[in-house]
Scaffold this active site. Sequence first.
Site, PDB file in Angstrom:
ATOM      1  N   ASN A 169       1.270  81.863   6.579  1.00 49.19           N
ATOM      2  CA  ASN A 169       0.574  80.584   6.359  1.00 49.19           C
ATOM      3  C   ASN A 169      -0.814  80.502   6.994  1.00 49.19           C
ATOM      4  O   ASN A 169      -1.721  79.943   6.399  1.00 49.19           O
ATOM      5  CB  ASN A 169       1.470  79.402   6.775  1.00 49.19           C
ATOM      6  CG  ASN A 169       1.816  79.422   8.233  1.00 49.19           C
ATOM      7  OD1 ASN A 169       1.922  80.481   8.846  1.00 49.19           O
ATOM      8  ND2 ASN A 169       2.001  78.253   8.817  1.00 49.19           N
ATOM      9  N   THR A 197      14.683  84.100  11.081  1.00 44.42           N
ATOM     10  CA  THR A 197      14.077  85.404  11.391  1.00 44.42           C
ATOM     11  C   THR A 197      13.961  85.562  12.904  1.00 44.42           C
ATOM     12  O   THR A 197      14.323  86.601  13.471  1.00 44.42           O
ATOM     13  CB  THR A 197      12.667  85.524  10.755  1.00 44.42           C
ATOM     14  OG1 THR A 197      12.758  85.219   9.372  1.00 44.42           O
ATOM     15  CG2 THR A 197      12.075  86.896  10.948  1.00 44.42           C
ATOM     16  N   GLU A 222       2.112  79.794  23.216  1.00 45.09           N
ATOM     17  CA  GLU A 222       0.841  80.461  22.959  1.00 45.09           C
ATOM     18  C   GLU A 222      -0.260  79.670  23.662  1.00 45.09           C
ATOM     19  O   GLU A 222      -0.043  78.529  24.063  1.00 45.09           O
ATOM     20  CB  GLU A 222       0.546  80.484  21.451  1.00 45.09           C
ATOM     21  CG  GLU A 222       1.437  81.431  20.684  1.00 45.09           C
ATOM     22  CD  GLU A 222       1.185  81.408  19.188  1.00 45.09           C
ATOM     23  OE1 GLU A 222       1.489  82.405  18.531  1.00 45.09           O
ATOM     24  OE2 GLU A 222       0.715  80.385  18.672  1.00 45.09           O
TER      25      GLU A 222
HETATM   26  P1  NAD Z   1       9.303  84.588   7.681  1.00 40.44           P
HETATM   27  O1  NAD Z   1      10.320  84.339   8.704  1.00 40.44           O
HETATM   28  O2  NAD Z   1       9.732  84.795   6.279  1.00 40.44           O
HETATM   29  O3  NAD Z   1       8.414  85.870   8.032  1.00 40.44           O
HETATM   30  C1  NAD Z   1       7.595  85.919   9.176  1.00 40.44           C
HETATM   31  C2  NAD Z   1       7.365  87.374   9.554  1.00 40.44           C
HETATM   32  O4  NAD Z   1       8.610  87.924   9.959  1.00 40.44           O
HETATM   33  C3  NAD Z   1       6.852  88.233   8.391  1.00 40.44           C
HETATM   34  O5  NAD Z   1       5.916  89.162   8.886  1.00 40.44           O
HETATM   35  C4  NAD Z   1       8.110  88.925   7.927  1.00 40.44           C
HETATM   36  O6  NAD Z   1       7.870  90.162   7.294  1.00 40.44           O
HETATM   37  C5  NAD Z   1       8.841  89.140   9.251  1.00 40.44           C
HETATM   38  N1  NAD Z   1      10.276  89.330   9.099  1.00 40.44           N
HETATM   39  C6  NAD Z   1      11.113  88.743   8.218  1.00 40.44           C
HETATM   40  N2  NAD Z   1      12.364  89.200   8.383  1.00 40.44           N
HETATM   41  C7  NAD Z   1      12.327  90.095   9.400  1.00 40.44           C
HETATM   42  C8  NAD Z   1      13.291  90.910  10.042  1.00 40.44           C
HETATM   43  N3  NAD Z   1      14.560  90.893   9.698  1.00 40.44           N
HETATM   44  N4  NAD Z   1      12.868  91.708  11.046  1.00 40.44           N
HETATM   45  C9  NAD Z   1      11.578  91.708  11.448  1.00 40.44           C
HETATM   46  N5  NAD Z   1      10.628  90.973  10.878  1.00 40.44           N
HETATM   47  C10 NAD Z   1      10.985  90.162   9.857  1.00 40.44           C
HETATM   48  O7  NAD Z   1       8.263  83.355   7.767  1.00 40.44           O
HETATM   49  P2  NAD Z   1       7.097  82.979   6.774  1.00 40.44           P
HETATM   50  O8  NAD Z   1       7.701  82.420   5.533  1.00 40.44           O
HETATM   51  O9  NAD Z   1       6.093  84.084   6.662  1.00 40.44           O
HETATM   52  O10 NAD Z   1       6.391  81.817   7.627  1.00 40.44           O
HETATM   53  C11 NAD Z   1       6.836  80.522   7.637  1.00 40.44           C
HETATM   54  C12 NAD Z   1       7.648  80.195   8.871  1.00 40.44           C
HETATM   55  O11 NAD Z   1       6.898  80.442  10.055  1.00 40.44           O
HETATM   56  C13 NAD Z   1       7.999  78.719   8.907  1.00 40.44           C
HETATM   57  O12 NAD Z   1       9.324  78.560   9.348  1.00 40.44           O
HETATM   58  C14 NAD Z   1       7.032  78.159   9.922  1.00 40.44           C
HETATM   59  O13 NAD Z   1       7.447  76.962  10.541  1.00 40.44           O
HETATM   60  C15 NAD Z   1       6.920  79.287  10.883  1.00 40.44           C
HETATM   61  N6  NAD Z   1       5.685  79.142  11.640  1.00 40.44           N
HETATM   62  C16 NAD Z   1       5.779  78.746  12.940  1.00 40.44           C
HETATM   63  C17 NAD Z   1       4.614  78.534  13.679  1.00 40.44           C
HETATM   64  C18 NAD Z   1       4.674  78.062  15.109  1.00 40.44           C
HETATM   65  O14 NAD Z   1       3.638  78.067  15.782  1.00 40.44           O
HETATM   66  N7  NAD Z   1       5.838  77.662  15.605  1.00 40.44           N
HETATM   67  C19 NAD Z   1       3.364  78.763  13.089  1.00 40.44           C
HETATM   68  C20 NAD Z   1       3.327  79.177  11.765  1.00 40.44           C
HETATM   69  C21 NAD Z   1       4.489  79.364  11.049  1.00 40.44           C
END
Ligand code: NAD
Length: 522
Positions: A164, A244, A480
């Site tokens: 995002n 994740t 962070e």
């Molecule tokens: P996602 O969980 O699908 O993927 C995030 C990352 O994790 C990607 O690089 C993905 O390849 C990796 N990943 C996925 N499965 C994995 C596994 N089994 N092992 C290792 N790595 C793995 O998330 P997304 O759809 O890319 O992002 C959206 C999510 O991120 C939302 O839930 C959002 O709230 C969260 N987010 C949180 C913050 C925060 O500051 N708390 C900021 C931005 C986004």
Amino acid sequence: MIRPKTRPAARSWFHVAQYKTAAAQSSEPLLEPLLVRNPATGDIISSIEPPTSEAVEEAVKSAHRVYESGVWSKASPLSRSNVLSKLAQLLEERVSDMARIETLQTGRAIREMNAQIGRLPEWLRYFAALLRTHQGFIAPTQGKLLNYVNRVPLGVVAQITPFNHPLLIVVKKLAPALAAGNSVLVKPSELAPLSLLEFSELASAAGLPDGVFTVLPGRGPSTGAQLASHPLVRKVDITAGTQTGRSIGAIVGSNLAAFTAELGGKAPVIVFNDADLLSAVNGVAFASFIASGQTCVSGTRIIIQDKIYHNFMKVFLEKVGSIARRIGNPSNPMSSMGTVISEHHLERIHRMVSSRNSGKVLIGGYRMSGISPLDDFDLSRGCFYHPTVIEDVDVQDEIWEEEIFGPVVVVKKFAGEAEGVALANMSKYGLGAGVWTSNLSQAHRVADSIQAGLVWINTHHRNDPSSPWGGMKESGIGRENGIEALEAYSQSKSVIVNTATAEESQVQDDWFSEVGNKRRYG
Ligand code: NAD
């Protein structure tokens, strides 16, 4: 440095072609390429060869070798600070290029991306400055001892990031990690790795030694999981969905490595009767629809007090209609809101909206199609979802409880302060929250009662390198930004020096002496 190969797609302008990879010499078969699409058109804009497991292994070992060499890990704070400052300057010169890439790979409006990327040099400069001012300390121990405490890096660290805010989230993590002297491996989202690959080209120009910062644009369950489980990786810092984060946390825990997880959210925004109406409407619109609602702190549960409810909703719905009318080509600076990231995500959002058990859709609730009134862009080709407002959903409904990660908000009316706070806290998440009121005491009282790592009063989604960022409950672990982030990428090292004379030591430190019993212990 290990670099992935990218193959520009037929219609791509993207030019990253200078990659050499360990996979080239690897005996492993090449993996299915990652196809990066422009969500506004569906076009493939780049094809990237992900690293094989051998390449990931080699990348970790090479990061470890460079860490052990001390070329970065033991470089003086001044020289690390200078490299980060130079990187900030190089990034500043490329803001509009990076913003253009971000818009192409995420479908987010170019106006948002220019504003967001324009701020990233601040993170590099902030941690460069911290390096020049951060000091160790002397512990007030007893006896003739000098106990000084330094901070030293952790070693090889892995960062796994989402789609995002592709570059923002990496820079937030990378700046403290590099400042502390670690070797960093980053696995970006498979959906949006291009801006980071482009950014990585700036690193050596800024003077970062090879192997200190490596991008591994692979898939989560393969590259991401391999990195997270590697015993040489001493910290994993992930921003991802809660599921994740949980699965990675279990792996990292078994290696006794450090872990920071920035996970999902379902931010409440409470609007009290005495809030300034227009400021609150504008703030809620920003909270809800920036990045098409794809931020972890998106204001998705709008909790409005009874006396202001009617007027608020009238003005808010007009605002939402105006946003929708001005959706066009995300690369058009006049476009108000972009797409969601992919067909898959759009379908999930729509399923959540249409399969809810309660509530009434007041605006939106469908995929946008046809020609944009803003600029004649054909919305039918892209993943455009109409900004959506749903009134009066049950708090047991999935759409109240779960993160939607799209331009969809639910609104609910409340009467007293206690009810408003209870609704806000009715969530497994605890990341961001907003409070709109002109009552000073109420503002602080409510902020204190809300279970969230970040509470904004009369504003929303403020982020600064100095301001701690992170969640409570299922929104994650660790923070962070700020000094805390630098400390989380380092560990203390306590050095205790005996300053007594040899004669004093001979007497006091002979625990097993046959004469006298006044000996030191501990
Ligand atoms: P996602 O969980 O699908 O993927 C995030 C990352 O994790 C990607 O690089 C993905 O390849 C990796 N990943 C996925 N499965 C994995 C596994 N089994 N092992 C290792 N790595 C793995 O998330 P997304 O759809 O890319 O992002 C959206 C999510 O991120 C939302 O839930 C959002 O709230 C969260 N987010 C949180 C913050 C925060 O500051 N708390 C900021 C931005 C986004």
